[in-house]
Structure formats: C-alpha cells, structure tokens
Design an enzyme around this catalytic site. Structure first.
Site, PDB file in Angstrom:
ATOM      1  N   LYS A  14      13.081 -21.873 -31.857  1.00 57.75           N
ATOM      2  CA  LYS A  14      14.072 -21.316 -30.992  1.00 57.75           C
ATOM      3  C   LYS A  14      13.047 -20.634 -29.794  1.00 57.75           C
ATOM      4  O   LYS A  14      11.865 -20.261 -29.974  1.00 57.75           O
ATOM      5  CB  LYS A  14      14.984 -19.935 -31.592  1.00 57.75           C
ATOM      6  CG  LYS A  14      14.212 -18.784 -32.023  1.00 57.75           C
ATOM      7  CD  LYS A  14      13.723 -17.889 -31.183  1.00 57.75           C
ATOM      8  CE  LYS A  14      12.992 -16.782 -31.930  1.00 57.75           C
ATOM      9  NZ  LYS A  14      12.030 -15.732 -31.016  1.00 57.75           N
ATOM     10  N   VAL A 120       2.854 -21.346 -35.506  1.00 64.30           N
ATOM     11  CA  VAL A 120       2.718 -20.145 -36.380  1.00 64.30           C
ATOM     12  C   VAL A 120       2.312 -18.812 -35.965  1.00 64.30           C
ATOM     13  O   VAL A 120       1.664 -18.703 -35.015  1.00 64.30           O
ATOM     14  CB  VAL A 120       1.824 -20.365 -37.568  1.00 64.30           C
ATOM     15  CG1 VAL A 120       1.894 -19.196 -38.657  1.00 64.30           C
ATOM     16  CG2 VAL A 120       2.306 -21.735 -38.397  1.00 64.30           C
ATOM     17  N   GLY A 126       9.225 -19.728 -36.390  1.00 62.44           N
ATOM     18  CA  GLY A 126       8.861 -20.678 -37.528  1.00 62.44           C
ATOM     19  C   GLY A 126       9.107 -20.258 -39.051  1.00 62.44           C
ATOM     20  O   GLY A 126       9.639 -20.892 -39.687  1.00 62.44           O
ATOM     21  N   SER A 128      11.030 -17.706 -39.829  1.00 64.07           N
ATOM     22  CA  SER A 128      12.249 -17.637 -40.133  1.00 64.07           C
ATOM     23  C   SER A 128      13.085 -18.984 -40.267  1.00 64.07           C
ATOM     24  O   SER A 128      14.065 -19.017 -41.145  1.00 64.07           O
ATOM     25  CB  SER A 128      13.080 -16.915 -38.930  1.00 64.07           C
ATOM     26  OG  SER A 128      12.545 -15.575 -38.884  1.00 64.07           O
ATOM     27  N   ASP A 161      15.930 -13.020 -37.807  1.00 63.08           N
ATOM     28  CA  ASP A 161      15.828 -14.303 -36.934  1.00 63.08           C
ATOM     29  C   ASP A 161      16.327 -15.632 -37.799  1.00 63.08           C
ATOM     30  O   ASP A 161      16.196 -16.568 -37.732  1.00 63.08           O
ATOM     31  CB  ASP A 161      14.632 -14.696 -36.376  1.00 63.08           C
ATOM     32  CG  ASP A 161      14.227 -13.691 -35.030  1.00 63.08           C
ATOM     33  OD1 ASP A 161      15.341 -12.961 -34.686  1.00 63.08           O
ATOM     34  OD2 ASP A 161      13.080 -13.780 -34.573  1.00 63.08           O
TER      35      ASP A 161
END
Ligand code: C5P
Length: 327
Positions: A14, A120, A126, A128, A161
């Site tokens: 996201k 990362v 990532g 989440s 998240d």
C-alpha cells in the site's frame, strides 16, 4: 472434496494517499485518518503443512509462551531488504498463524515461505501484508472457514495495517487505522517508488512525530483528496497527497528530501514519503490521461531518480488493485 496441503496467497503493498496523525493516545497509539491505496507490488506467501514436532529448531516460542506453529523462510531480489525480514516469533506472519490457531483450536504446524517484492521496513506495509496473507492461507489450509468479519477482527489484533490488505482497493482507515471504510475511487493511477537502502521503524517515526508535533490536532479526511479521487483527476490527486509522518521521516533520514525533490522536479504530479518511510512515492499520471503522456512523465521521473544515485532500487506500479487473492 480435495484438501489443500499447500496454499499460496498474493498480497499487495500500500501507499498512503493521506496520513493524518492525531496526538498520542493513552495506549501509545495515535488516532489516524489513513487513506490506503493498494498498488501492484506483491508478496507471495505460501503456507504448507509441516510434520508434528516438539518445537522449532531454535526453540523459539510464541508471545504467550506456547510453541510456535510456524517456521519461516524468505526469499527476494534485494539482499539488504531480505536481511531485515525477521524469521522468528516477531514476524507478524508467524503471529497470524498462532492467533488463528489459538482462536479456532485447529492450528497445526506449518511452514510459511515469504516471496518478498514489497520493500522491507519501507513504509509500504509489507510485514502487515504478509500477516494478512498468512491469516487467509492458514484459514484455508486448516479449513477453519472464518467469516470475513472475523478475519478482519483478527487482522486488526495483529496490527494497525493488517486489515487493509485483505480488502485492497482504496479505503480510509480510522482509529489506529484498522477501522476501514471504502472510498469511491474509479480511476487507475501509475506510480513510481524509490526504495531506500535504509529501513525505518514505524515506532521510531511516530516517536519523532510526537517530538516534532506535541500539539497535533485531531485528524480529518481531506475533502480535496476525496474530491480528486471521486473525479479521477490525477493532477488534483497529486496536489492533495499528504503525509503527517513525512517531516518525522525526513528528520530521521534527511536525504529523503533530495529524493522527493528529484522526482517532483522531473514532473511527478505528486511526491510523498509512503507511510512511515523511507520509500518515496511519485504519482506519474492516470485517470483519463493519454497513456503516452503518462509513459513520458514516468520515464522522466525514473531517469532523474536513477541519475541521482540516491535510490537502492526504483519500481513502478499501478493502483488501486484488489486485496489478497489465492494463487
Ligand atoms: O500497529 P502496528 O504494530 O503496525 O504499529 C507499529 C508501531 O507504530 C506501534 O508500536 C506504534 O508505535 C506506532 N503506531 C502508532 N499509532 C498507530 C499505528 C502505529 O503510534 N495508529
């Protein structure tokens, strides 16, 4: 009916189109208005049955002291990013397997493999995303068949998240970010992301935010952003992008300012730090724009970022895209 012994789930990263951050709450978290936008950078999470065993080879245990259900492995193109993926109980994907196992009483030992493409510790959620994928993969593997609202509730327990990647698209998160509501966003947009060789810890960026903005007001959804999304207007969307954590991320990694300026000067419609950073996101077009116009802008932004020598890697993606899918 055949029973799966391996389940693979693809899950998107996201970018936050708006991240408005209120003052610290008593529980240490912050109330947010967090406009999530899922983009076509995907991790793939594969969960396999593992034979029964008495414990992990390294003897690690879950946070409540029980033996961990999951053994983790990870692979990906960027060695520096892979070195930041924890392969123990602190990885949220392992936490997801444990939580679902405890909640349903039907957990069995599994091996979880993470194929990483999402940066990362990059502010693109990532970790989440992997947790969300592990949750739905274990749900299928163990045939626990939880209703969607229960999966979303467990996701919210795992982290602020984690619920969003189950849903995807574009959505506003309130509360800690876990209370989701879809936003009308009929447009498709093109993004360029500049990955940093460094990682930033979300907690450290929020702490820096508290230091810089002790009197933060209550967060509110930007009407300019909502209108730009509803109209699928890329220029207005670029102007409306806003991240309250950006100043804190720049304070911890000042070189990000040059990265943002480089992409903006090359013609990006909008530039901002993604989430808690350090990935920088550049909107290069979309909506009703001619694809050749978007491609030209994208090429100029990528060329300038490459020439700057500031980025570890530059990746391109479309948004929004759907949430977790079984592969
Ligand atoms: O929920 P999650 O584990 O992703 O949060 C990581 C850290 O980010 C928290 O420990 C907290 O320091 C910070 N955070 C916050 N307010 C939020 C979400 C995260 O302060 N709404």
């Amino acid at each position: 009916m055949t029973v799966d012994t391996t389940v693979t789930v693809r899950v998107p990263a996201k970018v936050n189109l708006q991240l408005a951050v209120g003052p610290a709450r008593e529980d240490g978290f912050h109330d947010l208005v967090n406009v999530f936008h899922a983009v076509s950078l995907f991790d793939e999470v594969t969960v396999r049955e593992a034979g029964p065993r008495s414990g992990r080879p390294d003897g690690s245990t879950s946070p409540d002291g029980g033996t961990l259900l999951a053994e983790l492995t990870a692979n990906g193109r960027s060695v520096s990013h892979l070195s930041r993926v924890p392969l123990d109980a602190s990885n949220l994907a392992a936490g997801a397997a444990d939580l679902l196992g405890r909640e349903t009483g039907r957990g069995r030992p599994v091996r979880i493999h993470l194929e990483k493409r999402i940066p990362v510790a990059g502010g693109m959620a990532g970790g989440s995303a992997d947790a969300a994928a592990a949750l739905v993969a274990c749900d299928r593997l163990w045939q626990t068949g939880l209703p969607r609202e229960d999966l979303l509730r467990l996701a919210a327990v795992l982290g602020s998240d984690v619920a969003f990647p189950l849903v995807g698209g574009t959505a506003v998160g309130r509360g800690r970010g876990e209370i989701l509501e879809p936003v009308a966003s009929p447009g498709r947009y093109r993004w360029v992301f500049a990955l940093s060789p460094h990682g930033l810890s979300t907690g450290a960026v929020f702490a820096e935010y508290d230091r810089l903005r002790p009197d933060a007001p209550a967060p509110e959804l930007s009407t300019a952003l909502r209108d730009a999304l509803a109209a699928a207007d890329p220029a207005a969307l670029g102007r409306a992008l806003a991240n309250d954590l950006q100043e804190a991320a720049l304070s911890l990694l000042p070189e990000l300012e040059r990265t943002l300026k480089t992409g903006a000067s090359a013609g990006a419609l909008g530039a901002l730090v993604s989430g808690s950073g350090p990935t920088c996101a550049f909107l290069v077009g979309g909506g009703a724009e001619e694809s050749s116009v978007v491609a030209e802008r994208e090429a100029a932004v990528v060329a300038s970022l490459e020439a700057s020598g500031l980025c570890e890697q530059i990746v391109r993606a479309d948004g929004d895209v759907p949430g977790t899918v079984f592969v």
